[in-house]
Design a protein around this motif. Sequence first.
Motif, PDB file in Angstrom:
ATOM      1  N   THR A 186      -9.330   0.325   4.327  1.00 18.78           N
ATOM      2  CA  THR A 186      -9.037   0.174   2.900  1.00 18.78           C
ATOM      3  C   THR A 186      -9.858   1.116   2.038  1.00 18.78           C
ATOM      4  OG1 THR A 186      -8.411  -2.142   3.183  1.00 18.78           O
ATOM      5  CG2 THR A 186      -9.068  -1.460   0.977  1.00 18.78           C
ATOM      6  N   GLU A 187     -11.164   1.158   2.268  1.00 24.70           N
ATOM      7  CA  GLU A 187     -12.043   1.896   1.371  1.00 24.70           C
ATOM      8  C   GLU A 187     -12.057   3.394   1.655  1.00 24.70           C
ATOM      9  OE1 GLU A 187     -13.237   0.296  -1.247  1.00 24.70           O
ATOM     10  OE2 GLU A 187     -12.138  -1.378  -0.374  1.00 24.70           O
ATOM     11  N   VAL A 188     -12.096   3.772   2.914  1.00 23.05           N
ATOM     12  CA  VAL A 188     -12.055   5.207   3.225  1.00 23.05           C
ATOM     13  C   VAL A 188     -10.679   5.771   2.894  1.00 23.05           C
ATOM     14  CG1 VAL A 188     -12.329   6.928   5.045  1.00 23.05           C
ATOM     15  CG2 VAL A 188     -13.825   4.939   4.995  1.00 23.05           C
ATOM     16  N   ILE A 242     -10.887   8.901  10.453  1.00 23.57           N
ATOM     17  CA  ILE A 242     -11.537   7.594  10.293  1.00 23.57           C
ATOM     18  C   ILE A 242     -10.504   6.516  10.007  1.00 23.57           C
ATOM     19  CG2 ILE A 242     -13.165   6.263   8.905  1.00 23.57           C
ATOM     20  CD1 ILE A 242     -14.682   8.855   8.375  1.00 23.57           C
ATOM     21  N   VAL A 243      -9.610   6.800   9.066  1.00 16.49           N
ATOM     22  CA  VAL A 243      -8.595   5.811   8.686  1.00 16.49           C
ATOM     23  C   VAL A 243      -7.637   5.550   9.842  1.00 16.49           C
ATOM     24  CG1 VAL A 243      -6.753   5.288   7.045  1.00 16.49           C
ATOM     25  CG2 VAL A 243      -8.799   6.509   6.270  1.00 16.49           C
ATOM     26  N   PHE A 244      -7.253   6.600  10.545  1.00 19.10           N
ATOM     27  CA  PHE A 244      -6.322   6.485  11.677  1.00 19.10           C
ATOM     28  C   PHE A 244      -6.871   5.531  12.729  1.00 19.10           C
ATOM     29  CE2 PHE A 244      -4.764   7.942  15.813  1.00 19.10           C
ATOM     30  CZ  PHE A 244      -3.401   8.078  15.601  1.00 19.10           C
ATOM     31  N   TRP A 245      -8.127   5.705  13.119  1.00 21.29           N
ATOM     32  CA  TRP A 245      -8.689   4.888  14.196  1.00 21.29           C
ATOM     33  C   TRP A 245      -9.096   3.497  13.742  1.00 21.29           C
ATOM     34  CZ3 TRP A 245      -7.702   5.457  18.953  1.00 21.29           C
ATOM     35  CH2 TRP A 245      -7.467   6.720  19.492  1.00 21.29           C
ATOM     36  N   THR A 265       0.832  -1.205   0.000  1.00 20.14           N
ATOM     37  CA  THR A 265       0.000   0.000   0.000  1.00 20.14           C
ATOM     38  C   THR A 265       0.867   1.256   0.000  1.00 20.14           C
ATOM     39  OG1 THR A 265      -1.716  -1.194   1.224  1.00 20.14           O
ATOM     40  CG2 THR A 265      -1.862   1.207   1.193  1.00 20.14           C
ATOM     41  N   LEU A 266       1.956   1.237   0.735  1.00 25.05           N
ATOM     42  CA  LEU A 266       2.869   2.378   0.742  1.00 25.05           C
ATOM     43  C   LEU A 266       3.404   2.655  -0.655  1.00 25.05           C
ATOM     44  CD1 LEU A 266       4.521   4.517   2.309  1.00 25.05           C
ATOM     45  CD2 LEU A 266       6.282   2.747   2.641  1.00 25.05           C
ATOM     46  N   GLU A 267       3.652   1.612  -1.413  1.00 26.29           N
ATOM     47  CA  GLU A 267       4.185   1.779  -2.763  1.00 26.29           C
ATOM     48  C   GLU A 267       3.153   2.355  -3.720  1.00 26.29           C
ATOM     49  OE1 GLU A 267       6.045  -0.961  -6.412  1.00 26.29           O
ATOM     50  OE2 GLU A 267       5.621  -1.861  -4.444  1.00 26.29           O
ATOM     51  N   HIS A 268       1.904   1.899  -3.612  1.00 25.20           N
ATOM     52  CA  HIS A 268       0.894   2.260  -4.606  1.00 25.20           C
ATOM     53  C   HIS A 268      -0.116   3.292  -4.126  1.00 25.20           C
ATOM     54  CE1 HIS A 268       2.194  -0.876  -7.415  1.00 25.20           C
ATOM     55  NE2 HIS A 268       2.326  -1.666  -6.371  1.00 25.20           N
ATOM     56  N   GLN A 269      -0.340   3.403  -2.819  1.00 27.83           N
ATOM     57  CA  GLN A 269      -1.294   4.375  -2.280  1.00 27.83           C
ATOM     58  C   GLN A 269      -0.677   5.061  -1.050  1.00 27.83           C
ATOM     59  OE1 GLN A 269      -4.540   1.342  -1.921  1.00 27.83           O
ATOM     60  NE2 GLN A 269      -5.773   2.851  -2.999  1.00 27.83           N
ATOM     61  N   PRO A 270       0.348   5.840  -1.257  1.00 30.77           N
ATOM     62  CA  PRO A 270       1.058   6.421  -0.113  1.00 30.77           C
ATOM     63  C   PRO A 270       0.178   7.310   0.755  1.00 30.77           C
ATOM     64  CG  PRO A 270       1.766   7.427  -2.183  1.00 30.77           C
ATOM     65  CD  PRO A 270       0.951   6.244  -2.541  1.00 30.77           C
ATOM     66  N   ALA A 271      -0.802   8.010   0.171  1.00 32.49           N
ATOM     67  CA  ALA A 271      -1.656   8.889   0.972  1.00 32.49           C
ATOM     68  C   ALA A 271      -2.443   8.093   2.008  1.00 32.49           C
ATOM     69  CB  ALA A 271      -2.602   9.668   0.066  1.00 32.49           C
ATOM     70  N   LYS A 272      -2.843   6.875   1.652  1.00 34.55           N
ATOM     71  CA  LYS A 272      -3.578   6.037   2.603  1.00 34.55           C
ATOM     72  C   LYS A 272      -2.705   5.690   3.801  1.00 34.55           C
ATOM     73  CE  LYS A 272      -6.005   2.595   0.985  1.00 34.55           C
ATOM     74  NZ  LYS A 272      -6.381   1.251   0.453  1.00 34.55           N
ATOM     75  N   VAL A 273      -1.456   5.347   3.547  1.00 38.67           N
ATOM     76  CA  VAL A 273      -0.539   5.015   4.646  1.00 38.67           C
ATOM     77  C   VAL A 273      -0.259   6.248   5.493  1.00 38.67           C
ATOM     78  CG1 VAL A 273       1.761   4.156   5.221  1.00 38.67           C
ATOM     79  CG2 VAL A 273       0.465   3.111   3.358  1.00 38.67           C
ATOM     80  N   MET A 274      -0.137   7.408   4.870  1.00 39.47           N
ATOM     81  CA  MET A 274       0.056   8.640   5.637  1.00 39.47           C
ATOM     82  C   MET A 274      -1.109   8.861   6.600  1.00 39.47           C
ATOM     83  SD  MET A 274       1.272  11.124   2.522  1.00 39.47           S
ATOM     84  CE  MET A 274       2.606  10.657   1.405  1.00 39.47           C
ATOM     85  N   ALA A 275      -2.330   8.608   6.126  1.00 38.90           N
ATOM     86  CA  ALA A 275      -3.502   8.763   6.994  1.00 38.90           C
ATOM     87  C   ALA A 275      -3.518   7.699   8.081  1.00 38.90           C
ATOM     88  CB  ALA A 275      -4.776   8.686   6.154  1.00 38.90           C
TER      89      ALA A 275
END
Length: 475
Positions: A382-384, A323-326, A248-258
């Motif tokens: 994953t989805e949010v 939401i993603v953090f929690w 996920t870090l490789e392909h969706q870095p913003a998600k991992v940041m959140a």
Amino acid sequence: MFDQMDALILARIQFAFTVSFHFIFPAFSIGLASYLAVLEALWLKTGKALYLDLFKYWLKIFAVAFAMGVVSGIVMSYQFGTNWSVFSDKAGPVIGPLMAYEVLTAFFLEAGFLGVMLFGMQRVGKGLHFAATLMVAIGTFISAFWILSVNSWMHTPVGFAINADGQFVPAAPWTQIVFNPSFPYRLVHTVIAAYLTTALAVGAVGAWHLLKDKGNPHARKMFSMAMWMAALVAPVQIFAGDMHGLNTLEHQPAKVMAMEGHYDSHPDGAPLILLGIPNPEEKRVDYAIEIPKASSLILKHDPNAPLAGLDTIPDDREPPVAIVFWSFRIMVGIGFLMLGLGLWSLLARVRKKLYDWHWLHRAAILMGPSGFIAVLAGWVTTEVGRQPYTIYGHLLTADSASPLAAPAVGASLMAFVIVYFFVFGAGTWYILRLAAKAPHPHEAGVIEQEDGPIRTAGITPGPAQGHPADTRGGA
């Protein structure tokens, strides 16, 4: 009531509500179908009636859970045409065939053998019945395979082109689309989660009956099998989750940041924020409890490795951090609780106290619903975390919805809430009633044929059960 609300928000709430209900039942049926196959295989191999009793005991529960997964899955398909018609039109040339493959493989496989599995114990030979059970278990896995392939492609879209009409069309071999970059990780992580969900539910039922009668051989067996699964598979799931996170870090870095709560970039090593309160207005995590440089160590295997933060992402492209953090922390926290329960059971097993330590049994009961909570938290993460996109990086969620008025979407949402809580609440209550009855020798099956008329046991089959219209319980 809904006049002042946004139709897009209501459509997203409706989809989240219905898919949340749908997700928990297939997660249970995928694992339970495999558990039933194991029980029947052990019965055929050893000849011990105890395994057959457990098979019949859990078969009744599987039938109800599978049916609820089917019903909730049908609703999902309609929403693509009602609330998300623009997405269906644009992405249909890619995801449509994948959904069709799910129907042509998993649907027909499950529909063809489900009746034999549920009602054929007294009508076909042992070998054919076991083959039917295996086909249903395989069918649930194949269903998960195709659905997760579709979902993964939406997260890591590859092998497509956009035509003059704005549609996503295949531009590469289907294998590249099916096995997109995140799919293998997502498939492994989700299927293992389904097995752990089932193991903890089975373990909770076994522990419940052990507290009442620790000498019950059926309760002892199911509890022992469940604890083996928790002890052996929970560490594997943690490893699989870590690999999925790196992907996920490789392909969706913003998600991992959140997920990590990294509003700011860290050029010389990022901390691991254990707990805190995300503050989107001030772009920081308040009251953060953190371990210096641990996030870089986990994600880059180097404590001094730089990690980018959300300050590198435009504000209108950031996912909802709180939401993603929690949800991520709920999922990870439950994962480590599962590991702890498994290790505790190993200690009890080594000391030959597996059936005597009542606090272990009470902990197993408390952990019974944890698998369902974890899979929902993982889905939310994953989805949010993909927002504001439907197809990551290419199609915004705001551009995917149907041109509907808010009152129309709100009315259907209220109808779903009322019907779902009534129907699925009744189904869940019935499953709990079945589980509350202690397993015993000569357990009755779903339906059995004796010398006289057909005798029902546990479930009275109606036309929908005898001839399922849609058996995509693993979708």
